[in-house]
Design an enzyme around this catalytic site. Structure first.
Site, PDB file in Angstrom:
ATOM      1  N   ASP A  61      62.017  11.652  98.671  1.00 11.42           N
ATOM      2  CA  ASP A  61      61.415  10.331  98.533  1.00 11.42           C
ATOM      3  C   ASP A  61      59.901  10.380  98.691  1.00 11.42           C
ATOM      4  OD1 ASP A  61      63.878   9.111  98.120  1.00 11.42           O
ATOM      5  OD2 ASP A  61      64.229   8.837 100.260  1.00 11.42           O
ATOM      6  N   TYR A 125      66.914  21.347 105.042  1.00 15.35           N
ATOM      7  CA  TYR A 125      65.759  20.486 105.303  1.00 15.35           C
ATOM      8  C   TYR A 125      65.182  20.802 106.679  1.00 15.35           C
ATOM      9  CZ  TYR A 125      66.639  17.456 101.281  1.00 15.35           C
ATOM     10  OH  TYR A 125      66.794  16.964 100.002  1.00 15.35           O
TER      11      TYR A 125
END
Length: 298
Positions: A61, A125
């Site tokens: 994002d 991540y």
């Protein structure tokens, strides 16, 4: 017959996401574009036949970074011109990306039915936090690259205890946001790794010696929307005494989102896509190539 000049490549690339609306392509009329827009513009400058479209493996994002993301792309050259070698393609893309904080790490030729998203075995991540200072005291080279989570130390043993409860297969409804683009996507995910380890600043900081950096690492085949940021925020809340490890387990069972004072979703600035892993059998590479993208030292 398939055109021999049309080749599919798997591209590994990294970026600082601060100035982009995310990795995915945005309408060109939009003021802030996505990383994919710039990849496409760079590819078109290599003068392929027709329009080039990247298929991104892993969505990030606005404000989120990538030490290594990946995408596949089909590039067809004019009749009589040989396909680009992997190295020539990577170097050409980087030449046209040199004004942007985007870099192609490498390119690999793959089969025509290879898909960067669906062939990925796992995604890792990394979320960077820092404690021991106010946001205004953060070194300039760390701004937009970590989250100032607390001015005081965190209870790391309790965080480690809570992190272990997230391992395995669970319904992560309590730790996701609803994705308007895919509202019915399954919240059931399997976390293969959850680690919390001490880290360091990008540059030595002599003005605030109490800074402590931490890396929160999560690995899974896929993640729910904003799952990593919500899990990170909840673990920090445990470290601040706002939640208990037992409450983390309870929220997994009840699927109700935890409520605590402060930020419920960690900000995007501290989140990095670290690695996307593939099977070597899916890649047309020699024996020296790795079946995953790696970013080196983090």
């Amino acid at each position: 017959m398939m055109n021999s000049n049309k080749v599919r490549y798997l591209i590994f690339f990294q970026y600082i996401g601060t100035k982009y609306c995310g990795v995915m392509r945005a309408p060109t009329t939009q003021a802030i574009l996505g990383v994919e827009n710039y990849l496409q513009m760079a590819a078109q400058k290599l003068r392929p036949m027709g329009n080039v479209t990247f298929s991104i493996s892993s969505r990030t994002d606005s404000g989120v970074h990538a030490l290594c993301n990946s995408a596949h792309v089909d590039i067809e050259r004019a009749s009589g011109k040989a396909p680009f070698s992997a190295d020539v393609l990577a170097n050409g893309l980087n030449f046209h990306l040199n004004t942007e904080p985007i870099s192609v790490l490498k390119a690999v030729r793959v089969s025509h039915d290879f898909h960067a998203r669906y062939k990925a075995l796992s995604r890792t991540y990394l979320y960077r936090i820092v404690t021991g200072c106010k946001n205004t005291a953060l070194p300039v080279f760390e701004r937009n690259l970590c989250w100032v989570a607390s001015e005081r130390d965190l209870d790391m043993p309790r965080i480690q205890e809570a992190a272990e409860l997230l391992l395995g297969t669970h319904d992560f409804s309590a730790f996701r946001s609803i994705d308007k683009a895919a509202p019915f996507k399954s919240p059931i995910k399997t976390l293969q790794q959850v680690d919390v380890t001490p880290s360091t600043s990008l540059l030595p900081n002599h003005q605030c010696r109490d800074l402590q950096f931490w890396d929160f690492t999560f690995k899974s085949k896929s993640f729910a929307y904003k799952q990593v940021r919500r899990m990170t925020s909840a673990l920090v809340a445990v470290g601040l005494g706002l939640l208990t490890p037992q409450q983390i387990s309870l929220h997994l069972e009840t699927r109700e989102a935890p409520v605590f004072p402060g930020r419920l979703i960690a900000p995007p600035c501290g989140l990095f896509l670290k690695e996307v892993e593939y099977s070597e059998l899916d890649l047309k590479t020699d024996k020296t190539e790795l079946g995953k993208c790696t970013s080196g030292n983090t």
